[in-house]
Design an enzyme around this catalytic site. Structure first.
Site, PDB file in Angstrom:
ATOM      1  CB  SER A  50     -33.578  71.050-130.151  1.00 50.41           C
ATOM      2  OG  SER A  50     -34.930  71.902-129.781  1.00 50.41           O
ATOM      3  CG  ASP A  82     -31.453  66.627-130.502  1.00 52.66           C
ATOM      4  OD1 ASP A  82     -30.607  65.873-131.144  1.00 52.66           O
ATOM      5  OD2 ASP A  82     -32.690  66.734-130.820  1.00 52.66           O
ATOM      6  CG  HIS A  83     -30.046  67.747-134.431  1.00 53.55           C
ATOM      7  ND1 HIS A  83     -29.492  67.144-135.574  1.00 53.55           N
ATOM      8  CD2 HIS A  83     -31.268  67.039-134.071  1.00 53.55           C
ATOM      9  CE1 HIS A  83     -30.280  66.115-135.829  1.00 53.55           C
ATOM     10  NE2 HIS A  83     -31.333  65.991-134.769  1.00 53.55           N
ATOM     11  CG  ASP A 104     -26.872  68.141-137.620  1.00 55.50           C
ATOM     12  OD1 ASP A 104     -26.200  67.598-138.580  1.00 55.50           O
ATOM     13  OD2 ASP A 104     -28.209  68.069-137.616  1.00 55.50           O
ATOM     14  CG  HIS A 203     -35.332  64.537-137.700  1.00 55.05           C
ATOM     15  ND1 HIS A 203     -34.099  64.765-138.502  1.00 55.05           N
ATOM     16  CD2 HIS A 203     -34.784  64.041-136.405  1.00 55.05           C
ATOM     17  CE1 HIS A 203     -33.065  64.807-137.682  1.00 55.05           C
ATOM     18  NE2 HIS A 203     -33.594  64.183-136.370  1.00 55.05           N
ATOM     19  N   GLY A 232     -34.829  60.488-135.634  1.00 56.10           N
ATOM     20  CA  GLY A 232     -36.096  60.309-136.385  1.00 56.10           C
ATOM     21  C   GLY A 232     -36.736  59.333-135.852  1.00 56.10           C
TER      22      GLY A 232
HETATM   23  P1  13P Z   1     -38.522  62.257-134.171  1.00 57.70           P
HETATM   24  O1  13P Z   1     -39.097  63.949-133.862  1.00 57.70           O
HETATM   25  O2  13P Z   1     -38.902  61.823-135.296  1.00 57.70           O
HETATM   26  O3  13P Z   1     -38.791  61.441-132.879  1.00 57.70           O
HETATM   27  O4  13P Z   1     -37.028  62.503-133.842  1.00 57.70           O
HETATM   28  C1  13P Z   1     -36.136  63.152-132.973  1.00 57.70           C
HETATM   29  C2  13P Z   1     -34.800  63.241-132.925  1.00 57.70           C
HETATM   30  O5  13P Z   1     -34.224  62.488-133.973  1.00 57.70           O
HETATM   31  C3  13P Z   1     -34.032  64.438-132.239  1.00 57.70           C
HETATM   32  O6  13P Z   1     -32.821  64.526-132.681  1.00 57.70           O
END
Ligand code: 13P
Length: 344
Positions: A50, A82-83, A104, A203, A232
């Site tokens: 992330s 990620d994101h 995102d 999430h 999530g």
């Molecule tokens: P969680 O933290 O709910 O496992 O979600 C992770 C996620 O979607 C990272 O992009």
């Protein structure tokens, strides 16, 4: 082997009906645990960072760790952003050597989300990298409940937790589910490779308690025909067989993570469950060894615990033993293609 791209592993997974775990790393121990788990299960794996993890560890450190882990692995390892919430973050990761990107733009109006996603897809595809983007909104539990409300809910029996969560956050989550016609337009106009379509997950939830709108997922997959990404995932109901024990009465159109893998979920993101497992094991080790001087004595058990938890997820997603990749599009093989006359 060199880092693979997410396209290499996800197209094969979709064609064969299983999913690949995308596990968030926060530090070296988690990165090692995730790749060791994949190695022991002989599964492809996506390690993802992330923006927060990048800020914490540094982009070069994350890329270097992923490269070393992939080079020494016998299974395909992908490094995914990620994101990524802006253009520059995606460009920095592309340049640093990530082999899969995400934009995102779920907070933007649809037109702007489409325009920025298309721009990132354009640069990424020019060097053979795939892109994921989000449509609808996968909400975050901290934005839905206060810390005090969460603590109150977690103190209840599991079935009661579900009842209260359903009442308190259910309507808001429903409002943010992606719509199939928008998803189709989004994919057609951006050329994105994978779609993080919101279908009811949240999430940061816990306890494998929350059902998914699998009816909506099915419509979105049928409309777009590209692998769908689960965000999530830590709080999602894993299996229908668990519903009763958790007090989950499935409404029409709802289902579990296992149902969702059959219907289009192909990349499954897990962050909270691994982080909680890391902290649980580290704190347990600390409690057993008061005054311990060596951090490895606390971090080692946490690494082992994350490895075991990751292996459980890999088996749940059914990616164990599935080590091949589609085509030869790994990050090491960028370039190629026909050379037009006059361009020699
Ligand atoms: P969680 O933290 O709910 O496992 O979600 C992770 C996620 O979607 C990272 O992009």
């Amino acid at each position: 082997m060199p880092l693979a791209t997410s396209k290499d592993v996800l197209l094969k997974a979709r064609a064969e009906g299983y999913a690949v775990g995308a596990f968030n790393l926060n530090n070296m121990e988690m990165a090692q645990a995730i790749v060791q788990a994949a190695e022991e299960e002989q599964s492809p794996v996506i390690i993802q960072a992330s923006q927060g993890a990048i800020k914490y560890a540094g982009l070069e450190m994350i890329t270097a760790m992923a490269n070393v882990l992939a080079e020494n692995a016998t299974v395909p390892v992908v490094l995914h952003l990620d994101h990524g919430t802006d253009y520059k973050q995606n460009v920095k990761c592309l340049r640093a050597g990530f082999t899969s990107l995400m934009f995102d733009g779920h907070e933007l109006p649809l037109e702007q989300n489409i325009a920025m996603t298309a721009k990132i897809v354009d640069i990424a595809h020019s060097v053979g990298l795939p892109v994921e983007a989000e449509i609808g909104s996968v909400l975050t539990i901290e934005n839905l409940l206060t810390d005090a409300e969460m603590a109150e809910i977690r103190a209840l029996e599991v079935p009661k937790q579900f009842e209260v969560l359903r009442k308190k956050i259910g309507p808001k989550v429903d409002e943010h589910i992606a719509r199939p016609e928008e998803a189709k337009r989004f994919v057609d106009e951006t050329g994105v490779d994978f779609l993080a379509a919101a279908v009811g997950s949240v999430h940061g939830l816990w306890l494998d308690i929350w059902p998914l709108r699998v009816d909506r997922l099915k419509e979105i997959y049928e409309a777009t025909q590209i692998p769908i990404v689960s965000h999530g995932s830590s709080g999602v109901l894993i299996d229908r067989a668990m519903a009763e024990a958790k007090g989950v009465e499935l409404a029409p159109g709802e289902g579990s993570l296992k149902d969702a893998i059959k219907l289009g979920y192909t990349k499954i993101n897990v962050a909270t469950a691994l982080s909680m497992e890391f902290n649980r094991a580290m704190l347990a080790a600390a409690a057993k060894r008061p005054g311990e001087k060596d951090p490895r004595k606390l971090l080692g058990p946490a690494r082992d615990a994350v490895k075991e938890k990751t292996k459980e997820y890999i088996r749940l997603f059914d990616s164990q033993g599935k080590v091949g990749v589609v085509g030869a599009t790994s990050a090491a093989a960028f370039g190629g293609g026909e050379v037009a006359r006059g361009e020699e």
